[in-house]
Design a protein around this motif. Structure first.
Motif, mmCIF file in Angstrom:
data_model
loop_
_atom_site.group_PDB
_atom_site.id
_atom_site.type_symbol
_atom_site.label_atom_id
_atom_site.label_comp_id
_atom_site.label_asym_id
_atom_site.label_seq_id
_atom_site.Cartn_x
_atom_site.Cartn_y
_atom_site.Cartn_z
ATOM 1 N N SER A 26 0.816 -1.221 0.000
ATOM 2 C CA SER A 26 0.000 0.000 0.000
ATOM 3 C C SER A 26 0.845 1.265 0.000
ATOM 4 C CB SER A 26 -0.936 -0.011 1.214
ATOM 5 O OG SER A 26 -0.180 -0.103 2.413
ATOM 6 N N GLY A 29 3.763 2.644 -5.004
ATOM 7 C CA GLY A 29 3.678 1.698 -6.117
ATOM 8 C C GLY A 29 2.345 0.974 -6.114
ATOM 9 N N LEU A 58 6.747 7.784 5.080
ATOM 10 C CA LEU A 58 7.838 8.469 5.777
ATOM 11 C C LEU A 58 8.617 9.434 4.879
ATOM 12 C CD1 LEU A 58 9.447 5.478 7.723
ATOM 13 C CD2 LEU A 58 7.694 7.070 8.511
ATOM 14 N N PHE A 167 -0.890 -11.094 5.631
ATOM 15 C CA PHE A 167 0.520 -11.289 5.257
ATOM 16 C C PHE A 167 0.611 -12.181 4.018
ATOM 17 C CE2 PHE A 167 4.706 -12.939 5.202
ATOM 18 C CZ PHE A 167 5.500 -11.986 5.813
ATOM 19 N N VAL A 168 1.159 -11.641 2.941
ATOM 20 C CA VAL A 168 1.339 -12.476 1.752
ATOM 21 C C VAL A 168 2.594 -13.335 1.954
ATOM 22 C CG1 VAL A 168 1.762 -12.527 -0.729
ATOM 23 C CG2 VAL A 168 0.112 -10.916 0.225
ATOM 24 N N GLY A 204 7.845 -2.915 -1.499
ATOM 25 C CA GLY A 204 8.868 -2.026 -0.951
ATOM 26 C C GLY A 204 10.209 -2.703 -0.766
ATOM 27 N N MET A 226 9.946 -13.728 -2.220
ATOM 28 C CA MET A 226 8.874 -14.599 -2.757
ATOM 29 C C MET A 226 8.948 -14.679 -4.277
ATOM 30 S SD MET A 226 5.243 -12.640 -2.034
ATOM 31 C CE MET A 226 5.571 -11.774 -0.517
ATOM 32 N N LEU A 256 15.499 10.043 9.693
ATOM 33 C CA LEU A 256 16.220 10.595 8.543
ATOM 34 C C LEU A 256 16.147 12.116 8.558
ATOM 35 C CD1 LEU A 256 17.472 9.823 5.652
ATOM 36 C CD2 LEU A 256 15.253 10.577 4.804
ATOM 37 N N HIS A 350 19.266 2.805 3.583
ATOM 38 C CA HIS A 350 18.105 3.626 3.223
ATOM 39 C C HIS A 350 17.266 3.047 2.091
ATOM 40 C CE1 HIS A 350 15.820 7.290 2.904
ATOM 41 N NE2 HIS A 350 16.205 7.513 1.665
ATOM 42 N N SER A 372 6.536 -3.085 -9.008
ATOM 43 C CA SER A 372 6.672 -1.624 -9.088
ATOM 44 C C SER A 372 7.129 -1.061 -7.750
ATOM 45 C CB SER A 372 5.327 -0.996 -9.460
ATOM 46 O OG SER A 372 5.436 0.409 -9.439
ATOM 47 N N GLU A 374 9.935 0.189 -4.905
ATOM 48 C CA GLU A 374 11.282 -0.186 -4.447
ATOM 49 C C GLU A 374 11.585 -1.658 -4.676
ATOM 50 O OE1 GLU A 374 12.296 1.836 -0.851
ATOM 51 O OE2 GLU A 374 14.047 0.568 -0.486
ATOM 52 N N ARG A 385 21.126 5.585 -6.657
ATOM 53 C CA ARG A 385 19.882 6.306 -6.988
ATOM 54 C C ARG A 385 20.040 7.816 -6.817
ATOM 55 N NH1 ARG A 385 15.095 7.828 -3.657
ATOM 56 N NH2 ARG A 385 16.334 7.248 -1.851
ATOM 57 N N SER A 388 15.267 11.439 -4.616
ATOM 58 C CA SER A 388 13.855 11.724 -4.937
ATOM 59 C C SER A 388 13.388 11.167 -6.276
ATOM 60 C CB SER A 388 13.548 13.228 -4.833
ATOM 61 O OG SER A 388 13.533 13.581 -3.474
HETATM 62 C C1 LIG Z 1 12.635 8.132 5.784
HETATM 63 C C2 LIG Z 1 12.564 8.005 4.299
HETATM 64 C C3 LIG Z 1 12.455 9.147 3.512
HETATM 65 C C4 LIG Z 1 12.385 9.037 2.109
HETATM 66 N N1 LIG Z 1 12.231 10.173 1.368
HETATM 67 C C5 LIG Z 1 12.071 10.060 0.013
HETATM 68 C C6 LIG Z 1 11.819 11.209 -0.786
HETATM 69 O O1 LIG Z 1 11.720 12.319 -0.291
HETATM 70 N N2 LIG Z 1 11.666 11.030 -2.117
HETATM 71 C C7 LIG Z 1 11.753 9.805 -2.725
HETATM 72 O O2 LIG Z 1 11.602 9.704 -3.941
HETATM 73 N N3 LIG Z 1 11.988 8.704 -1.970
HETATM 74 C C8 LIG Z 1 12.134 8.801 -0.633
HETATM 75 N N4 LIG Z 1 12.362 7.665 0.106
HETATM 76 C C9 LIG Z 1 12.260 6.365 -0.552
HETATM 77 C C10 LIG Z 1 10.786 6.084 -0.874
HETATM 78 O O3 LIG Z 1 9.987 6.563 0.184
HETATM 79 C C11 LIG Z 1 10.505 4.604 -1.078
HETATM 80 O O4 LIG Z 1 11.431 4.054 -1.973
HETATM 81 C C12 LIG Z 1 9.104 4.407 -1.655
HETATM 82 O O5 LIG Z 1 8.163 5.083 -0.865
HETATM 83 C C13 LIG Z 1 8.766 2.922 -1.728
HETATM 84 O O6 LIG Z 1 7.420 2.796 -2.107
HETATM 85 P P1 LIG Z 1 6.816 1.358 -2.380
HETATM 86 O O7 LIG Z 1 5.413 1.566 -2.824
HETATM 87 O O8 LIG Z 1 7.709 0.627 -3.276
HETATM 88 O O9 LIG Z 1 6.894 0.607 -0.976
HETATM 89 P P2 LIG Z 1 6.391 0.988 0.480
HETATM 90 O O10 LIG Z 1 5.908 2.378 0.560
HETATM 91 O O11 LIG Z 1 7.444 0.594 1.431
HETATM 92 O O12 LIG Z 1 5.161 0.009 0.697
HETATM 93 C C14 LIG Z 1 5.364 -1.383 0.794
HETATM 94 C C15 LIG Z 1 4.046 -2.042 1.123
HETATM 95 O O13 LIG Z 1 4.147 -3.447 0.977
HETATM 96 C C16 LIG Z 1 3.563 -4.091 2.095
HETATM 97 N N5 LIG Z 1 4.144 -5.426 2.244
HETATM 98 C C17 LIG Z 1 5.447 -5.771 2.341
HETATM 99 N N6 LIG Z 1 5.577 -7.103 2.467
HETATM 100 C C18 LIG Z 1 4.321 -7.619 2.443
HETATM 101 C C19 LIG Z 1 3.788 -8.936 2.556
HETATM 102 N N7 LIG Z 1 4.567 -10.022 2.743
HETATM 103 N N8 LIG Z 1 2.439 -9.097 2.502
HETATM 104 C C20 LIG Z 1 1.613 -8.027 2.339
HETATM 105 N N9 LIG Z 1 2.078 -6.754 2.255
HETATM 106 C C21 LIG Z 1 3.408 -6.556 2.296
HETATM 107 C C22 LIG Z 1 3.862 -3.148 3.243
HETATM 108 O O14 LIG Z 1 3.062 -3.411 4.354
HETATM 109 C C23 LIG Z 1 3.565 -1.816 2.551
HETATM 110 O O15 LIG Z 1 2.176 -1.594 2.516
HETATM 111 C C24 LIG Z 1 12.454 7.762 1.500
HETATM 112 C C25 LIG Z 1 12.590 6.624 2.288
HETATM 113 C C26 LIG Z 1 12.639 6.739 3.675
HETATM 114 C C27 LIG Z 1 12.797 5.506 4.504
#
Ligand SMILES: Cc1cc2nc3c(=O)[nH]c(=O)nc-3n(C[C@H](O)[C@H](O)[C@H](O)COP(=O)(O)OP(=O)(O)OC[C@H]3O[C@@H](n4cnc5c(N)ncnc54)[C@H](O)[C@@H]3O)c2cc1C
Length: 537
Positions: A26, A29, A58, A167-168, A204, A226, A256, A350, A372, A374, A385, A388
């Protein structure tokens, strides 16, 4: 032959649900993919915690895109390629910088909190960007503003079935395709087979593999592990980005301090009070993250200290409070005054640059599985990287996945339904909770001490051996998220170490003290891993 699953069929007889698309995660991505896909398809979004418990929430600094008058996609492209240290996928970067501005404008339509002055968007400077390019919301609360806006968009249509606290455990495969995912409701202990024609992995990063990380506790690399078990290719795992300015503390996660603060003029100082980045990079404190981290490590070794300082005391205090309310108030709570104190900082784990290898439509090598955010390795970040660019990557590539689903689902629906699923059979009693907790802790310590900012063959070999011993000490995981997470962390850690060991050079975020130079002749290439079919288990 069956492929390895963490789940065993005898754990509990699972029930089934059926969708066109399931989205796992959530963050930016997952939310972007779910909102887009639900316009046409029956969609479920599954997350192992509550919706807002994500790294996205965050994010502080903002989203990079060529939106300013002095900027262009070409300039953004050049900066991204330069930061990526020779390993960016240029086609993917072109897509990122060219489609990025339109995606961010669309986001602004549903997220009114992007910061403006006199009607014009305010763009910040960050490391290795040649012009101010980073759009931000709520000062330094971009992630929470964006995540909240996307969540509202998802809920207002109410076409997405949202499954929180599920939990997946594993992806389901049949006939060489991904046909969904199996999830565990930890409350009831019930497993569900979530069948879907297309599965979007948006789980993520994996920061929790280290003891000192900015990542929340949900960032345990589940998606990479997985996907690997399911037979998808993963790659670039050695490239773990360390952020220069984590607050020096033993908190978890580490707080951070956004790079945008250096963009506004804050200095990095050593223990003699000198701006040590001047003369090291033409952009001094705003050099690429890998360059800044490398010099910080050198400075810390020279002084024998575990931290350096971030100094904003020469900047206008009113501006600091208004522009960085989140950082200002959080530091205040921890006993630091950003306007008066030098803040102790150290590089901290990070961002996972590598992950599930995808093409420019977000497709993994396993048909039916998209990735999609991280968890994906689109190649846009190369070996380092650009600040931002990650929120942007999630927006741009989830949109492309949604567009691709239209053709994929029509063509694959029948094939995906026709397959026969085989889960392995067996008893999985698991390991005692105390062993699971202590192993997770030991793994995190090991990764921080041996596989952190500076690596060597000796340290990496020792780490690999210890990870092997940890794996052997554990029984196959029982039906428990903590046990599944530990298994995933071990899988991810061992691939980070193996890749770091194989890559006998220093490039981007990989710094080998025994191979200090970049070696383009032998190593201007990617390291990928794929599981060959092996006995069940
Ligand atoms: C403190 C901080 C500041 C940052 N600032 C920036 C910024 O300013 N600009 C920028 O571009 N990037 C920034 N980044 C990086 C960026 O925030 C992340 O790379 C990005 O938000 C990742 O998004 P995502 O959708 O891939 O994953 P996430 O936002 O991490 O979401 C992952 C989701 O997957 C779920 N999940 C994981 N495993 C499972 C499972 N087994 N079963 C079910 N659900 C699961 C989690 O619960 C969560 O809902 C920052 C990172 C941090 C830590």
């Amino acid at each position: 032959m069956t492929r390895p699953y963490l789940l065993a069929a005898t754990d509990r007889e699972p029930r089934s649900r059926f969708y066109d698309v399931i989205v796992i995660g959530s963050g930016i991505g997952g939310l972007t993919a779910a909102v887009g896909a639900a316009r046409q398809w029956k969609v479920a979004l599954i997350t192992k915690s509550v919706l807002r418990d994500t790294t996205t929430f965050l994010a502080q600094g903002g989203i990079a895109a060529a939106l300013g008058e002095q900027d262009s996609p070409q300039l953004h492209f050049d900066d991204t390629i330069r930061a990526g240290a020779g390993l960016c996928n240029e086609e993917a970067v072109e897509i990122l910088v060219n489609e990025g501005p339109a995606r961010v404008r669309e986001l602004m339509e549903i997220c009114p909190k992007f910061d403006r002055a006199g009607g014009d968007l305010v763009l910040a400077s960050e490391g290795a960007h040649s012009v101010p390019r980073v759009a931000h919301a709520g000062g330094d609360s971009t992630g929470s503003e964006v995540a909240s806006a996307l969540t509202r968009a998802m809920q207002s249509g109410s076409r997405v079935q949202v499954l929180e606290n599920e939990f997946v455990v594993d992806l389901l495969t049949s006939g060489g395709r991904c046909v969904g995912a199996v999830s565990l409701d930890p409350g009831s202990g019930a497993f569900t087979l979530n069948y879907a024609t297309a599965t979007v992995l948006a789980t993520g990063g994996c920061g929790q593999v280290y003891s000192l990380t900015t990542n929340p506790t949900v960032a345990t690399g589940d998606g990479v592990a997985m996907a690997y078990r399911a037979g998808a290719t993963i790659g670039d795992m050695e490239f773990v980005q360390f952020h220069p300015t984590g607050l020096y503390s033993d908190e978890s996660p580490i707080f951070l301090i956004t790079e945008a603060l250096r963009g506004e003029g804050a200095y990095l100082l050593n223990h003699a009070g000198e701006r040590f980045m001047v003369g090291i990079d033409p952009q001094a404190e705003l050099g690429p993250r890998d360059v800044v981290v490398k010099e910080m490590v050198r400075q810390m070794r020279e002084s024998g200290q575990e931290f350096l300082f971030l100094d904003a005391t020469h900047l206008d205090c009113g501006m600091l409070q208004e522009r960085f309310p989140n950082v200002y108030h959080n530091l205040k709570e921890k006993g630091y005054d950003l306007c008066r104190d030098r803040i102790p900082v150290a590089p901290v784990c990070h961002y996972m640059i590598g992950g599930v290898v995808t093409d420019i439509w977000g497709r993994s090598t396993l048909p039916g599985l998209y990735a999609s955010g991280e968890v994906a390795s689109t190649g846009v970040h190369g070996a380092n990287r650009l600040a931002s660019n990650s929120l942007l990557e999630g927006l741009v590539f989830s949109d492309r996945i949604v567009r691709h689903l239209d053709s994929y689902i029509g063509q694959a629906r029948d094939e995906a339904r026709g397959g026969r699923l085989e889960l392995p059979r067996g008893d999985r009693t698991g390991s005692p909770d105390s062993l699971v907790a202590s192993t997770r802790h030991s793994l995190q310590k090991l990764m921080s001490s041996r596989v952190g900012t500076v690596r060597s063959e000796e340290g990496l070999m020792a780490a690999l051996e210890e990870i092997g011993t940890m794996e052997e000490s554990l029984a196959s995981p029982g039906a428990d998220p903590e046990q599944y997470e530990l298994a995933n962390l071990l899988t991810v850690a061992s691939h980070i170490v193996k890749a770091a060991l194989l890559r006998e050079e220093s490039r981007g975020s990989q710094l080998r003290e025994d191979y200090p130079s970049q070696d383009d002749i032998n190593w201007k290439r990617h390291l990928n891993f794929r599981l060959r079919e092996e006995g069940g288990g």
